[in-house]
Design an enzyme around this catalytic site. Structure first.
Site, PDB file in Angstrom:
ATOM      1  N   HIS A 305       2.099  -0.122   6.388  1.00 20.16           N
ATOM      2  CA  HIS A 305       3.165  -1.105   6.570  1.00 20.16           C
ATOM      3  C   HIS A 305       2.587  -2.494   6.382  1.00 20.16           C
ATOM      4  CE1 HIS A 305       6.608  -3.186   8.252  1.00 20.16           C
ATOM      5  NE2 HIS A 305       7.269  -2.067   8.029  1.00 20.16           N
ATOM      6  N   ASP A 362       9.680   5.860   8.047  1.00 18.26           N
ATOM      7  CA  ASP A 362      10.190   6.789   7.037  1.00 18.26           C
ATOM      8  C   ASP A 362       9.505   8.143   7.072  1.00 18.26           C
ATOM      9  OD1 ASP A 362      12.117   5.131   5.841  1.00 18.26           O
ATOM     10  OD2 ASP A 362      10.497   3.958   4.980  1.00 18.26           O
TER      11      ASP A 362
HETATM   12  N1  CMC Z   1      -1.465   5.312   0.805  1.00 16.20           N
HETATM   13  C1  CMC Z   1      -2.688   4.977   0.355  1.00 16.20           C
HETATM   14  N2  CMC Z   1      -3.203   3.732   0.434  1.00 16.20           N
HETATM   15  C2  CMC Z   1      -2.449   2.788   1.000  1.00 16.20           C
HETATM   16  C3  CMC Z   1      -1.160   3.062   1.500  1.00 16.20           C
HETATM   17  C4  CMC Z   1      -0.677   4.385   1.398  1.00 16.20           C
HETATM   18  N3  CMC Z   1       0.536   4.701   1.853  1.00 16.20           N
HETATM   19  N4  CMC Z   1      -0.610   1.929   2.009  1.00 16.20           N
HETATM   20  C5  CMC Z   1      -1.519   0.968   1.822  1.00 16.20           C
HETATM   21  N5  CMC Z   1      -2.639   1.487   1.218  1.00 16.20           N
HETATM   22  C6  CMC Z   1      -3.893   0.769   0.917  1.00 16.20           C
HETATM   23  C7  CMC Z   1      -3.673  -0.297  -0.120  1.00 16.20           C
HETATM   24  O1  CMC Z   1      -3.826   0.214  -1.420  1.00 16.20           O
HETATM   25  C8  CMC Z   1      -4.735  -1.291   0.264  1.00 16.20           C
HETATM   26  O2  CMC Z   1      -5.983  -0.763  -0.162  1.00 16.20           O
HETATM   27  P1  CMC Z   1      -7.213  -1.778  -0.553  1.00 16.20           P
HETATM   28  O3  CMC Z   1      -7.415  -2.666   0.631  1.00 16.20           O
HETATM   29  O4  CMC Z   1      -8.352  -0.856  -0.845  1.00 16.20           O
HETATM   30  O5  CMC Z   1      -6.730  -2.532  -1.766  1.00 16.20           O
HETATM   31  C9  CMC Z   1      -4.752  -1.230   1.789  1.00 16.20           C
HETATM   32  O6  CMC Z   1      -4.265   0.088   2.109  1.00 16.20           O
HETATM   33  C10 CMC Z   1      -3.922  -2.256   2.496  1.00 16.20           C
HETATM   34  O7  CMC Z   1      -2.591  -2.198   2.022  1.00 16.20           O
HETATM   35  P2  CMC Z   1      -1.533  -3.268   2.520  1.00 16.20           P
HETATM   36  O8  CMC Z   1      -1.895  -4.609   2.010  1.00 16.20           O
HETATM   37  O9  CMC Z   1      -1.393  -3.098   3.998  1.00 16.20           O
HETATM   38  O10 CMC Z   1      -0.213  -2.749   1.818  1.00 16.20           O
HETATM   39  P3  CMC Z   1       1.029  -3.609   1.373  1.00 16.20           P
HETATM   40  O11 CMC Z   1       1.396  -4.556   2.440  1.00 16.20           O
HETATM   41  O12 CMC Z   1       0.812  -4.166   0.022  1.00 16.20           O
HETATM   42  O13 CMC Z   1       2.127  -2.477   1.233  1.00 16.20           O
HETATM   43  C11 CMC Z   1       3.525  -0.689   1.853  1.00 16.20           C
HETATM   44  C12 CMC Z   1       2.825  -1.960   2.323  1.00 16.20           C
HETATM   45  C13 CMC Z   1       4.436  -0.203   2.973  1.00 16.20           C
HETATM   46  C14 CMC Z   1       4.380  -1.009   0.623  1.00 16.20           C
HETATM   47  C15 CMC Z   1       2.416   0.372   1.519  1.00 16.20           C
HETATM   48  O14 CMC Z   1       1.717   0.692   2.700  1.00 16.20           O
HETATM   49  C16 CMC Z   1       3.022   1.615   0.889  1.00 16.20           C
HETATM   50  O15 CMC Z   1       3.233   1.640  -0.324  1.00 16.20           O
HETATM   51  N6  CMC Z   1       3.299   2.675   1.706  1.00 16.20           N
HETATM   52  C17 CMC Z   1       3.938   3.865   1.172  1.00 16.20           C
HETATM   53  C18 CMC Z   1       5.444   3.621   0.989  1.00 16.20           C
HETATM   54  C19 CMC Z   1       6.157   3.553   2.314  1.00 16.20           C
HETATM   55  O16 CMC Z   1       5.989   4.417   3.176  1.00 16.20           O
HETATM   56  N7  CMC Z   1       7.050   2.544   2.469  1.00 16.20           N
HETATM   57  C20 CMC Z   1       7.881   2.389   3.675  1.00 16.20           C
HETATM   58  C21 CMC Z   1       7.537   1.162   4.475  1.00 16.20           C
HETATM   59  S1  CMC Z   1       8.270   1.172   6.088  1.00 16.20           S
HETATM   60  C22 CMC Z   1       9.952   1.039   5.854  1.00 16.20           C
HETATM   61  C23 CMC Z   1      10.365  -0.154   5.084  1.00 16.20           C
HETATM   62  O17 CMC Z   1       9.946  -1.271   5.332  1.00 16.20           O
HETATM   63  O18 CMC Z   1      11.180   0.031   4.192  1.00 16.20           O
END
Ligand code: CMC
Length: 428
Positions: A305, A362
């Protein structure tokens, strides 16, 4: 005394005011930065940018805290209903009995759609995604209620009730259309959630009566999704609303933003991922390995998240509810076992631990909805019904903010410098 941050660039130093929120969060006010220094800030994806001040929802992502108007989500989940919470979010305080009764009466009155909507729905192909129909039909409400443009307090109350009520009828009709089934009119005797399930699952000759367990679980899902401060869809509603677009147009844009798999569409993606594992395509271990491999472009859906770097409090509540409801309904879902296995593996894997990636809302909502008989293509639609009070509350707050300006970010241009036009014959 106003606190300030000093910013030095080359030979000039300026002081920027520091704003303090009611929970002690601090923000540097950079509104005069460009005027005074000729600088702008660069923050793609807005991870470090406060776009507004807001008194609606408080999140402490490090501590796993979520509060609507000061009330902890755990207390609301235990004692409140989705409709009472909707009122709380939109109008800022818990309703009195008379206020809640009046709101409920308005919701009942506004549940039916104008009969012409049927023709709109019939114009969609049967396999049209319900989220596309939902967004289009919410926008279409502007055609039937052009008065939504300029709202005084009484008119806003009417339009807010109209939208909270009709989004559920539109959602149910979208589902019926996607199956080619007859539309079912709302039943004024039923309450909000039961009425939605009736419109989803009844037949003209056979009324569907939802069980108490299913009504309570759906009520909880909607309540937990009701607001989440400046997420992608809510920010979209605010950006669109800042141009003074009406309430329906702004919230229709919110539905589109919610649709994506990184936002509301994640609940569908979680189910698809669990189903793929169940069908034997990949083991839980292989799925985890793929999510850790940056080159794969695959993320573990339902994990991580932007704001929560500890557990997502909504996921904790939903996990408990999923365990209870599946037991009550006598559902033995192998996907739940796979979800538990994935969670166990991820929570003890250094990749996920170091990045503070926990299950989000989710991860469990899809399993719960599946157990309730809700089809996968409706998961994100249900998220949208739940999020509607939050979008409305933010639209209202924004319109009540003195000096509201149109949202207009800047950019750092990286394209070609000035280039002279070449006649066709001279181009290579
Ligand atoms: N699986 C694998 N790696 C992950 C994931 C994941 N689900 N989420 C984050 N990471 C990695 C990311 O690639 C990054 O790696 P690095 O530091 O090596 O580059 C690190 O963890 C930090 O990521 P972040 O900056 O916290 O992620 P973000 O803020 O850009 O994205 C997110 C947040 C929710 C889009 C992402 O965690 C994701 O794509 N999760 C899967 C989709 C999901 O479940 N979405 C629902 C969110 S909750 C309900 C809502 O808000 O709609």
């Amino acid at each position: 005394m106003t606190r300030a941050a000093k910013l030095t660039f080359e030979d000039k130093t300026i002081e920027l005011p520091v704003i303090e929120g009611s929970e002690g969060e601090l923000a540097v006010d950079i509104t005069q930065l460009r005027a005074e220094m000729g600088l702008i800030t660069l923050d793609p994806a807005f991870g470090n940018t406060g776009a507004c001040t807001s008194a609606i929802t408080y999140i402490d992502g490090e501590k796993g805290i979520l509060r609507y108007r000061g009330y902890p989500i755990e207390q609301l989940a235990e004692h409140s209903s989705f409709i009472e919470t909707a009122w709380l979010l939109i109008f800022g305080k818990l309703p009195t009995r008379a206020e809640l009764d009046r709101f409920s009466a308005q919701l009942t009155a506004h549940a039916p759609l104008h009969e012409s909507f049927k023709h709109h729905f019939e114009g969609f192909p049967v396999n049209a995604p319900p989220m596309a129909m939902l967004s289009a039909m919410i926008n279409t409400l502007s055609c039937f209620h052009p008065e939504a443009q300029d709202l005084d307090e009484a008119a806003f109350f009417e339009e807010a009730a109209r939208l909270v009520s009709k989004v559920r009828t539109i959602a149910a009709y979208s589902y019926r259309r996607s199956l080619g089934l007859p539309f079912i009119y709302p039943d004024p005797k039923l309450r909000y959630v039961a009425n939605f399930l009736h419109m989803m699952f009844s037949m003209p000759y056979d009324q569907h009566v939802a069980t108490r367990e299913v009504i309570e679980a759906l009520n909880l899902i909607l309540l937990l999704h009701a607001d989440h401060e400046q997420n992608c869809s809510t920010s979209t509603v605010r950006v669109v609303g800042s141009s003074r677009a009406n309430l329906f147009a702004s919230c229709a844009a919110g539905v589109s933003a919610l649709w994506g798999p990184l936002h509301g569409g994640a609940n569908v993606a979680v189910l698809e991922m669990l189903e793929a594992i169940h069908k034997g395509g990949m083991s839980a271990e292989q799925t985890l390995a793929l999510a850790k491999d940056k080159k794969s472009g695959f993320k573990l859906m339902g994990f991580g998240h932007r704001v929560y770097k500890n557990f997502d409090p909504r996921a904790v509540i939903l996990k408990r509810s999923a365990d209870k409801v599946l037991g009550q309904l006598g559902v033995n879902d192998p996907l739940l076992d796979i979800a538990r296995r994935l969670e166990e593996l991820a929570l003890s894997d250094s990749y996920f631990v170091e990045r503070m990636l926990y299950p989000n809302v989710d991860f469990y909502s899809g399993i719960l909805m599946r157990a309730m008989g809700i089809p996968t293509n409706m998961f994100t639609v249900i998220f949208a019904i739940g999020r509607m009070p939050g979008w409305i509350a933010h639209w209202k707050e924004q319109h009540e903010t003195e000096g509201m300006r149109i949202a207009r970010p800047r950019q750092i241009y990286t394209g070609p410098r000035e280039t002279n036009y070449l006649p066709m014959a001279e181009r290579k």
